[in-house]
Design a protein around this motif. Structure first.
Motif, PDB file in Angstrom:
ATOM      1  N   PRO A 100     -13.646  22.436 -39.305  1.00  0.00           N
ATOM      2  CA  PRO A 100     -13.073  21.088 -39.205  1.00  0.00           C
ATOM      3  C   PRO A 100     -11.794  20.919 -40.024  1.00  0.00           C
ATOM      4  N   THR A 101     -11.695  21.638 -41.145  1.00  0.00           N
ATOM      5  CA  THR A 101     -10.469  21.572 -41.948  1.00  0.00           C
ATOM      6  C   THR A 101      -9.293  22.160 -41.181  1.00  0.00           C
ATOM      7  N   LEU A 102      -9.508  23.342 -40.581  1.00  0.00           N
ATOM      8  CA  LEU A 102      -8.446  23.949 -39.775  1.00  0.00           C
ATOM      9  C   LEU A 102      -8.112  23.072 -38.584  1.00  0.00           C
ATOM     10  N   TRP A 103      -9.109  22.521 -37.948  1.00  0.00           N
ATOM     11  CA  TRP A 103      -8.921  21.666 -36.767  1.00  0.00           C
ATOM     12  C   TRP A 103      -8.077  20.447 -37.121  1.00  0.00           C
ATOM     13  N   ALA A 104      -8.381  19.802 -38.245  1.00  0.00           N
ATOM     14  CA  ALA A 104      -7.612  18.626 -38.671  1.00  0.00           C
ATOM     15  C   ALA A 104      -6.160  19.000 -38.952  1.00  0.00           C
ATOM     16  N   ALA A 105      -5.960  20.135 -39.614  1.00  0.00           N
ATOM     17  CA  ALA A 105      -4.592  20.570 -39.916  1.00  0.00           C
ATOM     18  C   ALA A 105      -3.813  20.867 -38.648  1.00  0.00           C
ATOM     19  N   VAL A 106      -4.460  21.534 -37.694  1.00  0.00           N
ATOM     20  CA  VAL A 106      -3.815  21.837 -36.406  1.00  0.00           C
ATOM     21  C   VAL A 106      -3.479  20.552 -35.663  1.00  0.00           C
ATOM     22  N   GLY A 107      -4.386  19.576 -35.705  1.00  0.00           N
ATOM     23  CA  GLY A 107      -4.136  18.303 -35.036  1.00  0.00           C
ATOM     24  C   GLY A 107      -2.925  17.580 -35.602  1.00  0.00           C
ATOM     25  N   LEU A 108      -2.816  17.524 -36.916  1.00  0.00           N
ATOM     26  CA  LEU A 108      -1.669  16.867 -37.548  1.00  0.00           C
ATOM     27  C   LEU A 108      -0.367  17.610 -37.218  1.00  0.00           C
ATOM     28  N   GLU A 121       6.595  28.731 -35.868  1.00  0.00           N
ATOM     29  CA  GLU A 121       5.528  28.510 -34.887  1.00  0.00           C
ATOM     30  C   GLU A 121       4.910  29.825 -34.426  1.00  0.00           C
ATOM     31  N   THR A 122       5.710  30.896 -34.342  1.00  0.00           N
ATOM     32  CA  THR A 122       5.133  32.185 -33.954  1.00  0.00           C
ATOM     33  C   THR A 122       4.077  32.632 -34.956  1.00  0.00           C
ATOM     34  N   LEU A 123       4.274  32.286 -36.213  1.00  0.00           N
ATOM     35  CA  LEU A 123       3.302  32.632 -37.249  1.00  0.00           C
ATOM     36  C   LEU A 123       2.138  31.654 -37.282  1.00  0.00           C
ATOM     37  N   VAL A 124       2.438  30.362 -37.159  1.00  0.00           N
ATOM     38  CA  VAL A 124       1.393  29.338 -37.233  1.00  0.00           C
ATOM     39  C   VAL A 124       0.399  29.482 -36.088  1.00  0.00           C
ATOM     40  N   ASP A 125       0.899  29.571 -34.865  1.00  0.00           N
ATOM     41  CA  ASP A 125       0.009  29.647 -33.708  1.00  0.00           C
ATOM     42  C   ASP A 125      -0.853  30.905 -33.747  1.00  0.00           C
ATOM     43  N   ASN A 126      -0.242  32.009 -34.147  1.00  0.00           N
ATOM     44  CA  ASN A 126      -0.964  33.267 -34.193  1.00  0.00           C
ATOM     45  C   ASN A 126      -2.009  33.265 -35.306  1.00  0.00           C
ATOM     46  N   ALA A 127      -1.620  32.822 -36.498  1.00  0.00           N
ATOM     47  CA  ALA A 127      -2.542  32.835 -37.634  1.00  0.00           C
ATOM     48  C   ALA A 127      -3.727  31.902 -37.413  1.00  0.00           C
ATOM     49  N   SER A 128      -3.480  30.718 -36.842  1.00  0.00           N
ATOM     50  CA  SER A 128      -4.579  29.780 -36.610  1.00  0.00           C
ATOM     51  C   SER A 128      -5.556  30.343 -35.574  1.00  0.00           C
ATOM     52  N   ALA A 129      -5.028  30.988 -34.501  1.00  0.00           N
ATOM     53  CA  ALA A 129      -5.907  31.591 -33.494  1.00  0.00           C
ATOM     54  C   ALA A 129      -6.713  32.741 -34.085  1.00  0.00           C
ATOM     55  N   ALA A 130      -6.105  33.518 -34.984  1.00  0.00           N
ATOM     56  CA  ALA A 130      -6.805  34.647 -35.598  1.00  0.00           C
ATOM     57  C   ALA A 130      -7.842  34.195 -36.619  1.00  0.00           C
ATOM     58  N   LEU A 131      -7.668  33.001 -37.178  1.00  0.00           N
ATOM     59  CA  LEU A 131      -8.613  32.499 -38.171  1.00  0.00           C
ATOM     60  C   LEU A 131      -9.901  31.967 -37.553  1.00  0.00           C
ATOM     61  N   VAL A 132      -9.812  31.447 -36.336  1.00  0.00           N
ATOM     62  CA  VAL A 132     -10.974  30.778 -35.730  1.00  0.00           C
ATOM     63  C   VAL A 132     -12.228  31.642 -35.748  1.00  0.00           C
ATOM     64  N   PRO A 133     -12.185  32.909 -35.282  1.00  0.00           N
ATOM     65  CA  PRO A 133     -13.425  33.696 -35.259  1.00  0.00           C
ATOM     66  C   PRO A 133     -13.978  34.031 -36.637  1.00  0.00           C
ATOM     67  N   THR A 134     -13.198  33.825 -37.693  1.00  0.00           N
ATOM     68  CA  THR A 134     -13.712  34.051 -39.043  1.00  0.00           C
ATOM     69  C   THR A 134     -14.342  32.788 -39.630  1.00  0.00           C
ATOM     70  N   LEU A 135     -14.156  31.650 -38.955  1.00  0.00           N
ATOM     71  CA  LEU A 135     -14.644  30.378 -39.487  1.00  0.00           C
ATOM     72  C   LEU A 135     -15.846  29.832 -38.740  1.00  0.00           C
ATOM     73  N   VAL A 136     -16.105  30.343 -37.522  1.00  0.00           N
ATOM     74  CA  VAL A 136     -17.233  29.848 -36.730  1.00  0.00           C
ATOM     75  C   VAL A 136     -18.044  31.047 -36.244  1.00  0.00           C
ATOM     76  N   PRO A 137     -19.346  30.861 -35.983  1.00  0.00           N
ATOM     77  CA  PRO A 137     -20.134  31.959 -35.403  1.00  0.00           C
ATOM     78  C   PRO A 137     -19.656  32.277 -34.012  1.00  0.00           C
ATOM     79  N   THR A 138     -19.916  33.491 -33.566  1.00  0.00           N
ATOM     80  CA  THR A 138     -19.412  33.923 -32.266  1.00  0.00           C
ATOM     81  C   THR A 138     -19.922  33.053 -31.127  1.00  0.00           C
ATOM     82  N   THR A 139     -21.132  32.476 -31.287  1.00  0.00           N
ATOM     83  CA  THR A 139     -21.663  31.602 -30.236  1.00  0.00           C
ATOM     84  C   THR A 139     -20.934  30.268 -30.176  1.00  0.00           C
TER      85      THR A 139
END
Length: 400
Positions: A7-15, A110-128
């Motif tokens: 949720p922290t990453l999600w809020a930051a991405v939303g802003l 943006e090339t760094l932000v979009d890539n880093a945020s996408a790469a972080l998601v699988p480390t923050l949530v379970p695979t399911t």
């Protein structure tokens, strides 16, 4: 104080996306006050997209460095650049060359932000939970960039030319503050550090030798080419076939965006009910049929329904492909493989947009039909690869 990681990453991405949406609308309007040259105004988009040609370099950095720190630093840089631009505009010293410089810097970040945020998601949530997480992020992108951001940007620009960029800077500052509460994710450090070029080469080799990931990448690129060839001409369809006013055209696009939002919200539930191979192939076929129909439709309600349907299935397709990539690609390679995907996606949009314009000179429905046919043929050609998805996802492994 500890906050839930995703949720922290999600809020930051939303802003951050809200700030982007505000600037996307305001930048060409500002440029129009500085020049009457259409090519100079259109060059802003080129300036922002050109850095994506270096996305493999950005991907290598995302795999080498702390991804959370990359998000924090690049978001701060973007906030600073927009804040300085707002100050320059307020002082009456803005110029087209300055806007180009600003948008190149923003594009690099943006090339760094979009890539880093996408790469972080699988480390923050379970695979399911990947489909649900990616669905939320992609839905937030649509809402911020198509619903909320542009109207706010236009409204603020009408008050003062500098105001939307100052608001965008504040939004990015808020995003950076939220990112400070994102916990650090431990990562394995390679025993032997290789050169940046070696990292890029290894990432490209891994991508090319993985049939499933490469196939899904081609599918995404062709889908984006179909979108570029058709959606760039929707304004012509709205005028010649649907006889819509500019306000009616805006409503038409909004209805399509609503379909995308709904698709993002239900993507995880659809993924639980439909096997991954069937889901990807089915959404591709439905999208192609909807796009082909847009080339011939003469009723505004029917056009809105087709746009909503296309937006719905494309968001589900996008969430499924992103989640599959996050499951299959090793974490240490994810930044570089994401970079290849981003390059293919943007290349598809560019090729489709250029080709669609030429095909439309023959007959307006031509790019819609050609795009749909190419999408269907690509889907059929990749059916053997798509059929491997269930086994690949179950194993969570690479298929050479």
């Amino acid at each position: 104080m500890r906050f839930p990681p995703f949720p922290t990453l999600w809020a930051a991405v939303g802003l951050s996306n809200l700030a982007d949406g505000i600037n996307v609308a305001a930048a060409p309007l500002l440029a129009a006050t500085l020049t009457t040259d259409p090519a100079a105004i259109a060059g802003l988009l080129v300036a922002q997209r050109a850095p994506w040609l270096l996305s493999m370099v950005s991907g290598a950095f995302v795999d080498r460095l702390d991804r959370r720190r990359i998000l924090q630093v690049t978001t701060g840089v973007r906030a600073l650049v927009l804040g300085l631009l707002a100050l320059v505009i307020a002082l009456g010293a803005a110029s087209i060359p300055l806007l180009y410089v600003v948008f190149v810097v923003l594009g690099l970040c943006e090339t760094l932000v979009d890539n880093a945020s996408a790469a972080l998601v699988p480390t923050l949530v379970p695979t399911t939970g990947l489909e649900k997480a990616n669905g939320r992020i992609q839905t937030t992108f649509v809402v911020a960039n198509e619903f909320a951001g542009p109207p706010v940007g236009g409204f603020l620009l009408a008050i003062a030319l500098a105001l939307p960029f100052a608001a965008g800077a504040l939004g990015l500052v808020a995003s950076m503050v939220v990112l400070l509460f994102l916990p650090r994710v431990p990562r394995e450090v390679p025993a032997h550090r290789t050169s940046l070029w070696a990292d890029i080469r290894d990432g490209g080799r891994w991508y090319w030798h993985n049939r499933v990931v490469r196939g899904l990448s081609f599918l995404s690129g062709v889908g984006n080419a179909m979108t570029g060839a058709s959606y760039g001409l929707l304004v012509v369809v709205a005028d010649r076939h649907l006889h819509l006013s500019p306000r009616g055209y805006g409503v038409l696009l909004a209805v399509g965006a609503v379909g995308a939002v709904v698709g993002g919200l239900v993507a995880d539930r659809v993924a639980r009910l439909v096997p991954p191979g069937v889901l990807i192939a089915g959404t591709c076929v439905i999208s192609a049929a909807a796009v082909a129909g847009l080339g011939f439709v003469t009723n505004p309600a029917a056009a809105a329904a087709l746009l909503a349907l296309d937006g719905f299935v494309v968001l589900i397709l996008g969430v499924s492909i992103v989640s599959t990539r996050q499951r299959v690609v090793p974490s240490e390679m994810l930044g570089r493989v994401n970079a290849v995907y981003f390059t293919v996606a943007l290349g598809g949009l560019a090729v489709g947009g250029l080709g669609g314009g030429f095909l439309a000179r023959l007959w307006l429905p031509t790019p819609f039909v050609v795009g749909a046919v190419v999408m269907l043929l690509t889907t059929v050609a990749l059916l053997p690869t798509i059929g491997k998805l269930a086994r690949v996802i179950d194993k969570g492994a690479v298929v050479e």
